[in-house]
Enzyme design. Structure first.
Site, PDB file in Angstrom:
ATOM      1  N   GLU A  45      16.746   2.030  46.138  1.00  0.00           N
ATOM      2  CA  GLU A  45      16.526   0.630  45.779  1.00  0.00           C
ATOM      3  C   GLU A  45      15.303   0.482  44.877  1.00  0.00           C
ATOM      4  O   GLU A  45      14.279   1.117  45.098  1.00  0.00           O
ATOM      5  CB  GLU A  45      16.326  -0.169  47.078  1.00  0.00           C
ATOM      6  CG  GLU A  45      15.998  -1.636  46.903  1.00  0.00           C
ATOM      7  CD  GLU A  45      15.748  -2.334  48.235  1.00  0.00           C
ATOM      8  OE1 GLU A  45      15.817  -3.569  48.275  1.00  0.00           O
ATOM      9  OE2 GLU A  45      15.488  -1.632  49.242  1.00  0.00           O
ATOM     10  N   LYS A 113      21.663  -7.984  45.592  1.00  0.00           N
ATOM     11  CA  LYS A 113      21.381  -8.027  47.035  1.00  0.00           C
ATOM     12  C   LYS A 113      21.690  -9.403  47.605  1.00  0.00           C
ATOM     13  O   LYS A 113      21.324 -10.429  47.025  1.00  0.00           O
ATOM     14  CB  LYS A 113      19.908  -7.661  47.270  1.00  0.00           C
ATOM     15  CG  LYS A 113      19.561  -7.261  48.699  1.00  0.00           C
ATOM     16  CD  LYS A 113      18.144  -6.694  48.720  1.00  0.00           C
ATOM     17  CE  LYS A 113      17.738  -6.168  50.076  1.00  0.00           C
ATOM     18  NZ  LYS A 113      16.389  -5.570  50.042  1.00  0.00           N
ATOM     19  N   CYS A 150      20.162  -1.929  50.928  1.00  0.00           N
ATOM     20  CA  CYS A 150      19.196  -1.909  52.028  1.00  0.00           C
ATOM     21  C   CYS A 150      19.548  -2.914  53.130  1.00  0.00           C
ATOM     22  O   CYS A 150      20.419  -2.661  53.943  1.00  0.00           O
ATOM     23  CB  CYS A 150      17.780  -2.143  51.486  1.00  0.00           C
ATOM     24  SG  CYS A 150      16.476  -1.609  52.628  1.00  0.00           S
TER      25      CYS A 150
END
Length: 553
Positions: A45, A113, A150
């Site tokens: 990331e 995200k 994540c």
């Protein structure tokens, strides 16, 4: 003919703001993946910018430079494996935490995200815009890959939506920082995603220190049923090639190496070593100095520094006063000798006499008290900082979490310095760590093996030695009691009543609570240090300085 897919996991260490250097690491990983005939190389990331970049990520020029290098990487790496890499994405006035798939000379796909962490050390709701859940992307050999970023994998929604949209393998890029015993939590979450979706999963984490945070790596691959196929080491950079084979049930990762993870005491120690090493490298320092008092805290800091950068780059300085015992002088010299560090002595008696004389007209008729004790500590801070400036060595501070919590440290004195390796380690754990280090040596340690912290230092009662016959327990409860209370009040945010119910004396608990609150201003001005727990002082625990509330339970 059996269909296969090779993924290269790049568990690497980016530097925040070093976009060129981070891109160079990508090229090297891509070249190695190409030589290994990989179909894709995946990086963690926000790798192109480093993580966490905090408010730096909001600067449009910073984001534009990152995107320029991502596009250049796509062009330069067009004739080999696809690249998965994290970076910032500005779209109009919205900033996203994104993951780019580079393939055939262009950005072939972009995932944004969805779940933005906003707890502990994370402020992503403040920095980024939450995006809709993306679908999977075809990345060579007709494999459809989903890339939850994540936090997106810590909840069922994103992984489920990607698999329902056709994802056959989940590749999860992470910037997940260490705290003690976090790995089982990660593993349990990822096993749940695998069981829920019945697809293999690749958990890819970065490594390296960034200010107070240490990214510990430990990347792994899970097959259906949550079975471990591959485990990379913690705290070490490296590449791992994962071969997937298409079976009747779907894609399956072939077994790979499975690293053994150290226990929490060893992991904590390595975090302190690696975090210091990276902090120095990333801020441009090659040498350190510290005040070596003959006590246990400065001894373990000297050992950590030696293990991080080598004895030739560590200078220990004894700054004795008339209250410094011969035992402390002997113990400090023995510690420096055991480590092989340079050891200098700079007495503070002359400067202290000068300060005392300067203040005498103002202090006439007033009894000596904490003021005079703190002058000694502040003179030491002044003399150490002068040496830091003159020789270009970063000054390390040596206050443990117990002292930092209750303010048993002198601001602008022994708190002066650029980094504190033991800031998040309670005193009782410092003792355990010293014993562990004396009994253990690892290849990643640059210091010598054997008993590097003299037994006399570990066994003697702790003392600041700022007045005759002083002991820490003159001002504080015994450290086993103090640390027990601190863990409840600080780490667990429990009430005074709960501490009392656990067996602690209410008056002592209230005293400790008071000291915690009135010391907030000191912590606000203290040096950074590596985060070992979930409640480290800084981003994990943000309390007001001016605060009159006290727990009345």
């Amino acid at each position: 003919m059996t269909k296969t897919y090779r993924l290269t996991m790049a568990q690497l260490n980016p530097t925040v703001g070093d976009i060129v250097g981070n891109a160079t690491q990508v090229r090297a990983a891509w070249a190695e993946a190409k030589a290994a005939s990989a179909d894709m190389v995946a990086l963690p990331e926000m790798f192109i910018t480093g993580y966490q970049a905090q408010d730096l990520i909001r600067r449009p020029a910073f984001g534009a430079e990152a995107m320029l290098h991502i596009r250049t990487l796509a062009l330069d790496c067009a004739d080999g494996p696809a690249i998965g890499i994290g970076g910032p994405l500005w779209e109009e006035d919205r900033l996203y935490n994104a993951y780019f798939i580079l393939k055939g000379g262009k950005i072939a796909a972009t995932m944004r995200k969805h779940f933005l962490p906003n707890f502990n050390v994370f402020d992503e709701v403040r920095l980024f815009k939450s995006a809709d859940i993306a679908g999977p992307v075809s990345v060579g050999n007709d494999v459809r890959i989903g890339c939850p970023i994540c936090e997106d994998a810590w909840y069922p929604d994103v992984c489920e939506a990607m698999v329902e949209s056709g994802a056959e393998i989940l590749v999860i890029p992470n910037g997940s920082p260490y705290f003690r015993d976090k790995f089982p939590i990660r593993m349990n979450k990822m096993v749940a995603r695998v069981v829920e979706n019945d697809v293999p999963l690749v958990y890819l984490n970065m490594v390296g220190g960034q200010d107070d945070q240490m990214f510990d790596g430990g990347s792994f691959v899970l097959n259906r049923g949550g079975h471990l196929a591959l485990q990379m080491p913690v705290f070490e950079t490296g590449l791992a090639h994962v071969d997937f084979t298409l079976t009747k049930q779907g894609w399956e990762a072939q077994p790979g190496d499975k690293a053994t993870l150290p226990d929490s005491l060893e992991q904590d120690y390595r975090v302190m070593v690696e975090a210091l090493r990276d902090y120095l490298r990333k801020t441009g320092f090659g040498k350190v100095l510290l005040g070596l008092s003959g006590g246990i805290d400065s001894a373990i800091v000297a050992t950590i520094a030696t293990d991080a950068i080598g004895a030739e780059n560590v200078r220990c300085v004894m700054l004795p006063s008339e209250y410094t015992s011969q035992g402390s002088l002997d113990d400090a010299a023995a510690a420096a000798d055991a480590l092989g560090c340079r050891y200098d002595t700079v007495p503070i008696s002359g400067p202290r006499d000068a300060v005392t004389a300067s203040l005498a007209p103002l202090f006439e008729g007033l009894p000596a008290d904490l003021t005079e004790e703190n002058i000694q500590s502040r003179l030491r801070g002044l003399l150490l900082m002068a040496q830091s400036n003159k020789f270009g060595e970063m000054l390390l501070t040596t206050g443990n979490k117990s002292e930092v919590a209750v303010g048993y440290a002198t601001i602008y004195g022994d708190m002066a310095g650029g980094y504190n390796p033991i800031k998040d380690m309670y005193k009782t754990r410092v003792f355990a760590t010293c014993r562990w280090r004396n009994a253990n040596h690892r290849p990643w340690m640059k210091g010598p093996a054997g008993k590097v912290i003299p037994t006399a230092i570990i066994d003697k009662p702790p003392s600041a030695e700022l007045r005759p016959d002083q002991k820490d327990e003159d001002s504080l409860p015994p450290y086993d009691i103090l640390d027990g209370i601190l863990k409840m009040l600080v780490d667990d945010e429990l009430s005074v009543a709960e501490c009392v119910a656990a067996g602690y004396d209410r008056d002592i608990v209230k005293k400790v609570e008071h000291l915690i609150y009135i010391s907030e201003y000191k912590r606000f001005q203290s040096a950074p240090g590596p985060r070992l727990s979930q409640r480290a002082f800084w981003l994990d625990r943000r309390y007001p300085i001016a605060n009159r509330w006290r727990d009345s339970t």
